[in-house]
Design an enzyme around this catalytic site. Structure first.
Site, mmCIF file in Angstrom:
data_model
loop_
_atom_site.group_PDB
_atom_site.id
_atom_site.type_symbol
_atom_site.label_atom_id
_atom_site.label_comp_id
_atom_site.label_asym_id
_atom_site.label_seq_id
_atom_site.Cartn_x
_atom_site.Cartn_y
_atom_site.Cartn_z
ATOM 1 N N ASP A 159 0.332 12.327 14.656
ATOM 2 C CA ASP A 159 0.714 12.377 13.240
ATOM 3 C C ASP A 159 -0.530 12.427 12.382
ATOM 4 O O ASP A 159 -0.686 11.680 11.425
ATOM 5 C CB ASP A 159 1.579 11.153 12.899
ATOM 6 C CG ASP A 159 2.220 11.290 11.528
ATOM 7 O OD1 ASP A 159 2.379 12.439 11.056
ATOM 8 O OD2 ASP A 159 2.543 10.258 10.922
ATOM 9 N N ILE A 208 0.842 -1.199 0.000
ATOM 10 C CA ILE A 208 0.000 0.000 0.000
ATOM 11 C C ILE A 208 0.863 1.229 0.000
ATOM 12 O O ILE A 208 0.542 2.263 -0.557
ATOM 13 C CB ILE A 208 -0.937 0.051 1.223
ATOM 14 C CG1 ILE A 208 -1.800 -1.183 1.280
ATOM 15 C CG2 ILE A 208 -1.813 1.295 1.142
ATOM 16 C CD1 ILE A 208 -2.681 -1.225 2.496
ATOM 17 N N GLY A 209 1.987 1.123 0.645
ATOM 18 C CA GLY A 209 2.824 2.305 0.630
ATOM 19 C C GLY A 209 3.800 2.287 1.772
ATOM 20 O O GLY A 209 3.652 1.528 2.722
ATOM 21 N N LYS A 244 0.556 -3.941 9.186
ATOM 22 C CA LYS A 244 1.652 -3.032 9.503
ATOM 23 C C LYS A 244 2.589 -3.745 10.451
ATOM 24 O O LYS A 244 2.156 -4.212 11.500
ATOM 25 C CB LYS A 244 1.122 -1.772 10.177
ATOM 26 C CG LYS A 244 0.121 -1.078 9.297
ATOM 27 C CD LYS A 244 -0.298 0.260 9.797
ATOM 28 C CE LYS A 244 -1.340 0.786 8.819
ATOM 29 N NZ LYS A 244 -1.843 2.083 9.155
ATOM 30 N N GLY A 281 4.717 3.688 4.823
ATOM 31 C CA GLY A 281 4.392 4.569 5.930
ATOM 32 C C GLY A 281 5.718 5.106 6.423
ATOM 33 O O GLY A 281 6.775 4.659 5.979
ATOM 34 N N ALA A 282 5.660 6.054 7.312
ATOM 35 C CA ALA A 282 6.892 6.648 7.803
ATOM 36 C C ALA A 282 7.782 5.585 8.460
ATOM 37 O O ALA A 282 8.984 5.726 8.517
ATOM 38 C CB ALA A 282 6.569 7.748 8.795
ATOM 39 N N TYR A 283 7.158 4.537 8.961
ATOM 40 C CA TYR A 283 7.921 3.625 9.810
ATOM 41 C C TYR A 283 8.108 2.240 9.205
ATOM 42 O O TYR A 283 8.587 1.340 9.839
ATOM 43 C CB TYR A 283 7.225 3.492 11.158
ATOM 44 C CG TYR A 283 6.876 4.825 11.744
ATOM 45 C CD1 TYR A 283 7.871 5.618 12.305
ATOM 46 C CD2 TYR A 283 5.567 5.297 11.727
ATOM 47 C CE1 TYR A 283 7.569 6.856 12.842
ATOM 48 C CE2 TYR A 283 5.257 6.529 12.266
ATOM 49 C CZ TYR A 283 6.265 7.306 12.818
ATOM 50 O OH TYR A 283 5.954 8.524 13.360
ATOM 51 N N GLY A 284 7.685 2.056 7.995
ATOM 52 C CA GLY A 284 7.862 0.734 7.402
ATOM 53 C C GLY A 284 6.795 0.503 6.362
ATOM 54 O O GLY A 284 5.883 1.314 6.198
ATOM 55 N N THR A 285 6.923 -0.603 5.683
ATOM 56 C CA THR A 285 6.002 -0.856 4.592
ATOM 57 C C THR A 285 4.659 -1.355 5.127
ATOM 58 O O THR A 285 4.600 -2.098 6.102
ATOM 59 C CB THR A 285 6.594 -1.914 3.654
ATOM 60 O OG1 THR A 285 7.982 -1.668 3.554
ATOM 61 C CG2 THR A 285 5.953 -1.853 2.300
#
Lengths: 297, 398
Positions: free
Chosen positions: A140, A15-16, A38, A18-22
């Protein structure tokens, strides 16, 4: 267990980042439902899973028990060992196809009708009031993690994750967006629930504008863009415990907010200004914002 | 917080009162009583609660002894209100009915009173700093506790209640070694109860499961954690550190990281504080409550019910001289149990039986813990052996 979770959830797409991981979109083989996976990698020492991770994830589970309509469902959690020093904690969330960013992009030319904005904002603030009354900060909030279902239901996602990820954060070379950050976070002073209200204000304006309100490319630039609209705060409002001094910014007077958000209504503008108040202690709370005349006009 | 709709106090009380709607006072009065009670005549039940103005809440409170007209409470009816004639009461009632549009119902008054007491109790216990949230917190406890029970007391095939009791007894001992808080113990046993049903463990892995549950409870509640090697040492190094940490991941995944528990001890302390119970009663109740951890059948009951039963049984065991204020306070404290009479009685029976034979059992950690001077020697109290008799059960031969 590792095999079990890998077997139960079949990854469909990335999906993308994220700031902290895929983040992966996956299909739950049992139910056929789509989920968002996640994963957080946490360092495990000889004491097992860190206390902070245990507590934070337990808190997410606890919030889940309230079944709040404006909070994304956390369906499953599992912990698997990667190496002796690393455990992977996988959080399985319900998958919602659309976030507020794509929702706003799809809106045709004249923009969102104000009634629709009112409804979205009310749901957003409801979810936020719920988190805040449970002593959870989102930290966030941005259009990317506000999900909008096909029936128009708003669901907050990614709340509280910042703290779970924090031990891992220093290692990630990902730039987290500054656009929704509140002045107190940008100035690195103490912050609490008002920080989420600031972000909500930025998002509120964005719903009318269909583009972000403040697009800075560094902390100082972001603050400059903010002050260009709300004016440079008075000397006595400037926090005392920060390294960045007020002198770094040129004096500015507040601009009428309707210059930036011309489509907004009168009451809407009032509410927006109360959310974009520099002093976090004077900023409106989520509960009080819900009582604002904007929602009844 | 109330506005967000999670902590609606009305809902909370409805939880207990839905079944008793037609005769609110009667059930309310019943919950105050320990011994035999007189059957009410029609009309009597409704009358007393109604002829008082809402503003005069304190008078309403004082009326309770008469209105309940119960053996125990009757004696303390204040002198100036002792006019016993039903005629007088009827007159007063009519007068008020004519004047007032609608008298306040008990359902409206009761929560208000309890709410005030609750605020005092919760702040006295240091559970929060701002008592504005006391009622919200309590309402939340009442709701959340529903998630803290198990649907049945069945254990996986190869475990018996005895095996479980031995494990709990061992957890209690380890818990004491580390001087953890009481909440940690209740959480640990709760996690163990759930984990036993959720993940597959062999008999040989049972101790490991127990220690991991205590370890996780400590991670949730405590500031200082034991080292994994210490825990392994306590198990005579039967398991390696690696095995322990593997079990930790299994338990967390099995429980899906849900480590929430609403400790019955909090309900006990709040109720005891509202009811102005003596130290001795509180220690006795804490002893009985901890004994319930060893009883496999107790997992189906709500934390507030376990606490309520422990307190009620402690009072009847110790038979302290009653005072009017004390009885009244007890009624207010008991009102949170409206509608759960049967459950409370069943729990009291389990606790009484457990307490009567606690000294002679193999699993004696709790008995020993509560025999010290700090705990006022409650576990050695002579009346405990006859406790089942108080509830009409036969006492075990010693």
């Amino acid at each position: 267990m590792a095999q079990e979770s890998a077997v139960q959830y079949e990854p469909v797409a990335e999906i993308g980042g994220g700031a902290y991981g895929t983040v992966y979109k996956a299909r739950d083989r049992d139910s056929g439902q789509f989920v968002a996976l996640k994963s957080v990698r946490v360092q495990t020492n000889q004491d097992g899973l860190p206390v902070s991770t245990v507590r934070e994830v337990a808190l997410l589970k606890r919030l889940e028990q309230f079944d709040h309509p404006n909070i994304v469902r956390l369906m499953d959690v599992c912990a698997t060992l990667r190496t002796d020093q690393e455990t992977k904690v996988t959080l399985v969330f319900e998958h919602v196809d659309q976030d507020l960013r794509t929702y706003l992009e799809k809106v045709p030319a004249p923009g969102l009708p104000i009634d629709r904005i009112r409804d979205l904002m009310q749901q957003l603030l409801c979810g936020l009031a719920f988190l805040h009354s449970n002593r959870v900060l989102h930290r966030d909030l941005k259009p990317e993690n506000i999900l909008v279902t096909s029936r128009g239901q708003v669901k907050l996602a990614d709340f509280g994750l910042a703290r779970i990820y924090s031990c891992h954060m220093a290692l990630t070379p990902v730039v987290v967006t500054l656009w929704y950050r509140s002045p107190e976070v940008l100035l690195q002073t103490s912050y609490a629930t008002p920080l989420d209200i600031w972000s909500t204000g930025c998002i509120f304006a964005e719903m009318f504008r269909r583009k972000p309100l403040f697009c800075g490319d560094s902390e100082v630039d972001q603050l400059g863009k903010i002050f260009a609209v709300i004016g440079l705060p008075a000397e006595d409002e400037w926090p005392t415990d920060v390294t960045l001094s007020r002198q770094n910014f040129s004096p500015q007077t507040p601009q009428p907010i309707t210059d930036c958000v011309p489509e907004i209504s009168e009451k809407g503008a009032e509410l927006l200004l109360e959310m974009l108040t520099f002093d976090p202690l004077k900023r409106i709370s989520a509960l009080n914002a819900l009582e604002h005349p904007f929602f009844t006009e | 917080m109330a506005r967000t709709g999670f902590c609606d106090s009305r809902q909370l009380l409805d939880l207990h009162m839905t079944d008793d709607r037609p005769v609110p006072l009667r059930t309310w009065a019943n919950s105050c009583v320990l011994r035999e009670r007189r059957v009410f005549a029609e009309g009597e039940e409704v009358a007393p609660g109604q002829h008082y103005k809402p503003a005069q809440e304190s008078r309403w409170v004082r009326r309770i002894p008469i209105s309940a007209e119960d053996g125990i409470i009757m004696d303390y009816a204040p002198q100036h209100e002792s006019g016993p004639s039903d005629v007088y009461e009827e007159e007063a009632l009519l007068k008020y009915l004519n004047r007032l549009p609608g008298p306040p119902s008990l359902r409206e008054l009761m929560p208000e009173l309890l709410r005030r007491e609750m605020e005092v109790a919760i702040s006295k216990l240091g559970l929060l700093y701002d008592k504005t949230y006391a009622w919200d917190i309590f309402s939340d406890m009442m709701r959340s506790q529903l998630l803290c029970t198990l649907p049945n007391a069945d254990l996986p095939k190869h475990f018996s209640d005895t095996t479980r009791a031995i494990l709990v007894d061992w957890i209690i001992q380890v818990h004491e070694v580390f001087q953890f808080s009481e909440e940690t113990l209740y959480l640990a046993v709760h996690l163990m109860n759930r984990a036993l049903r959720l993940i597959k463990v062999s008999i040989s892995g049972l101790q490991l499961l127990g220690v991991v549950c205590l370890f996780l409870a400590a991670k949730k509640e405590e500031c200082l954690l034991p080292e994994v090697s210490e825990l392994c040492y306590l198990m005579e190094n039967t398991y390696s550190k690696k095995q322990l940490l593997r079990m930790e991941r299994r338990v967390l995944t099995g429980l899906k990281f849900d480590l929430y528990h609403c400790p019955p001890l909090h309900f006990l302390l709040i109720s005891a504080s509202i009811a102005r119970c003596s130290d001795k009663v509180v220690w006795m109740a804490r002893y009985l409550l901890e004994l319930s951890l060893l009883e496999g059948h107790c997992v189906v009951y709500l934390p507030s019910q376990l606490a309520g039963a422990a307190l009620r049984l402690a009072r009847s065991i110790l038979q302290e001289a009653p005072s009017p204020d004390g009885e009244m306070a007890w009624c207010i404290a008991s009102s949170i149990h409206i509608g759960s009479e049967a459950a409370l009685l069943s729990i009291m029976q389990i606790m009484a039986t457990a307490a009567a034979r606690a000294h002679a059992r193999e699993t004696r950690a709790t008995f020993i813990k509560f025999s010290t001077i700090q705990t006022l020697h409650v576990s050695m109290h002579p009346a405990l052996k006859a406790a089942p008799g108080l509830l009409g059960l036969s006492c075990p031969q010693t």
